[in-house]
Design a protein around this motif. Structure first.
Motif, PDB file in Angstrom:
ATOM      1  N   GLY A   8       1.501   2.094 -32.748  1.00 52.23           N
ATOM      2  CA  GLY A   8       1.474   2.899 -33.959  1.00 52.23           C
ATOM      3  C   GLY A   8       1.121   4.283 -33.512  1.00 52.23           C
ATOM      4  O   GLY A   8       1.050   4.852 -32.937  1.00 52.23           O
ATOM      5  N   GLY A   9       1.188   4.380 -35.337  1.00 48.23           N
ATOM      6  CA  GLY A   9       1.638   6.282 -34.835  1.00 48.23           C
ATOM      7  C   GLY A   9       2.332   6.908 -36.012  1.00 48.23           C
ATOM      8  O   GLY A   9       2.936   6.020 -37.223  1.00 48.23           O
ATOM      9  N   LEU A  10       2.410   8.430 -36.050  1.00 43.92           N
ATOM     10  CA  LEU A  10       3.497   8.842 -36.966  1.00 43.92           C
ATOM     11  C   LEU A  10       4.366   9.607 -37.039  1.00 43.92           C
ATOM     12  O   LEU A  10       4.557   9.444 -35.918  1.00 43.92           O
ATOM     13  N   VAL A  11       5.255   8.534 -38.007  1.00 38.93           N
ATOM     14  CA  VAL A  11       6.814   8.591 -37.500  1.00 38.93           C
ATOM     15  C   VAL A  11       7.951   9.301 -38.120  1.00 38.93           C
ATOM     16  O   VAL A  11       7.177   8.758 -39.843  1.00 38.93           O
ATOM     17  N   GLN A  12       8.177   9.571 -38.534  1.00 40.27           N
ATOM     18  CA  GLN A  12       9.461  10.254 -39.780  1.00 40.27           C
ATOM     19  C   GLN A  12      10.396   9.030 -40.752  1.00 40.27           C
ATOM     20  O   GLN A  12      10.459   8.391 -39.527  1.00 40.27           O
ATOM     21  N   ALA A  13      10.535   9.236 -41.327  1.00 39.40           N
ATOM     22  CA  ALA A  13      11.341   8.393 -42.190  1.00 39.40           C
ATOM     23  C   ALA A  13      12.477   8.144 -41.348  1.00 39.40           C
ATOM     24  O   ALA A  13      13.338   8.973 -40.552  1.00 39.40           O
ATOM     25  N   GLY A  14      13.914   7.397 -40.517  1.00 39.49           N
ATOM     26  CA  GLY A  14      14.866   6.798 -40.291  1.00 39.49           C
ATOM     27  C   GLY A  14      13.910   6.774 -38.657  1.00 39.49           C
ATOM     28  O   GLY A  14      14.670   6.613 -37.660  1.00 39.49           O
ATOM     29  N   GLY A  15      13.487   6.937 -38.426  1.00 40.74           N
ATOM     30  CA  GLY A  15      12.874   7.434 -37.037  1.00 40.74           C
ATOM     31  C   GLY A  15      12.037   5.764 -36.706  1.00 40.74           C
ATOM     32  O   GLY A  15      12.604   4.745 -36.502  1.00 40.74           O
ATOM     33  N   SER A  16      12.012   5.244 -34.947  1.00 41.03           N
ATOM     34  CA  SER A  16      11.674   4.225 -34.494  1.00 41.03           C
ATOM     35  C   SER A  16      10.245   4.472 -33.852  1.00 41.03           C
ATOM     36  O   SER A  16      10.204   5.638 -33.897  1.00 41.03           O
ATOM     37  N   LEU A  17      10.233   2.918 -34.120  1.00 40.50           N
ATOM     38  CA  LEU A  17       8.153   3.030 -33.048  1.00 40.50           C
ATOM     39  C   LEU A  17       8.597   1.555 -32.029  1.00 40.50           C
ATOM     40  O   LEU A  17       9.062   0.765 -32.880  1.00 40.50           O
ATOM     41  N   ARG A  18       7.982   1.263 -31.011  1.00 39.14           N
ATOM     42  CA  ARG A  18       7.763  -0.276 -30.609  1.00 39.14           C
ATOM     43  C   ARG A  18       6.082  -0.670 -30.962  1.00 39.14           C
ATOM     44  O   ARG A  18       5.480   0.072 -29.995  1.00 39.14           O
ATOM     45  N   LEU A  19       5.520  -1.761 -31.261  1.00 38.90           N
ATOM     46  CA  LEU A  19       4.099  -2.462 -31.192  1.00 38.90           C
ATOM     47  C   LEU A  19       4.868  -3.037 -30.227  1.00 38.90           C
ATOM     48  O   LEU A  19       5.113  -3.880 -29.733  1.00 38.90           O
ATOM     49  N   SER A  20       3.238  -2.748 -29.380  1.00 40.40           N
ATOM     50  CA  SER A  20       3.075  -3.930 -28.463  1.00 40.40           C
ATOM     51  C   SER A  20       1.757  -4.832 -28.797  1.00 40.40           C
ATOM     52  O   SER A  20       1.126  -4.359 -29.329  1.00 40.40           O
TER      53      SER A  20
END
Length: 126
Positions: A8-20
């Motif tokens: 998790g973390g802080l990301v801008q709208a439209g961005g991506s993250l991968r949770l494990s």
């Protein structure tokens, strides 16, 4: 089994993250796995699930086409790839394990799951 969610973390709208979601204590190769989330002031809700074989998945309507759940049995880990993130995706994300591999009709229900991770916070800024 102990589940540890991360990514998790802080990301801008439209961005991506991968949770494990890494498991320890036993293999999760023979359990169904799910992801849930809880936004501030709201109840926890189902996000996605994957069968123990990895051949079947399900998603909440609000993430279909944007999120992808997958699993790596060799690493004893489940992932949630999140793309096109929106501010309303801001929440604490939890992974969970369901020992009843035949209960795919119920894997959107919290009480179906036997083990839960501690959650990882995802914040999407506008």
């Amino acid at each position: 089994v102990q589940l540890q969610a991360s990514g998790g973390g802080l990301v801008q709208a439209g961005g991506s993250l991968r949770l494990s979601c890494a498991a320890s204590g036993r293999s999760i190769g023979n359990v169904n796995m799910g992801w849930f989330r809880q936004a501030p002031g709201k109840e926890r809700e189902f996000v996605a699930a994957i069968s123990w074989l990895g051949d079947s998945t399900d998603y909440a309507d609000f993430v279909k086409g944007r999120f992808t759940i997958s699993r790596d049995k060799a690493k004893n880990t489940v992932y949630l790839q999140m793309s096109s993130l929106k501010p309303e995706d801001t929440a604490v994300y939890y992974c969970a394990a369901d020992r009843n591999i035949f209960a795919t009709s119920r894997w959107s229900f919290e009480d179906e799951y036997d083990y839960w991770g501690q959650g990882t916070l995802v914040t999407v800024s506008s």
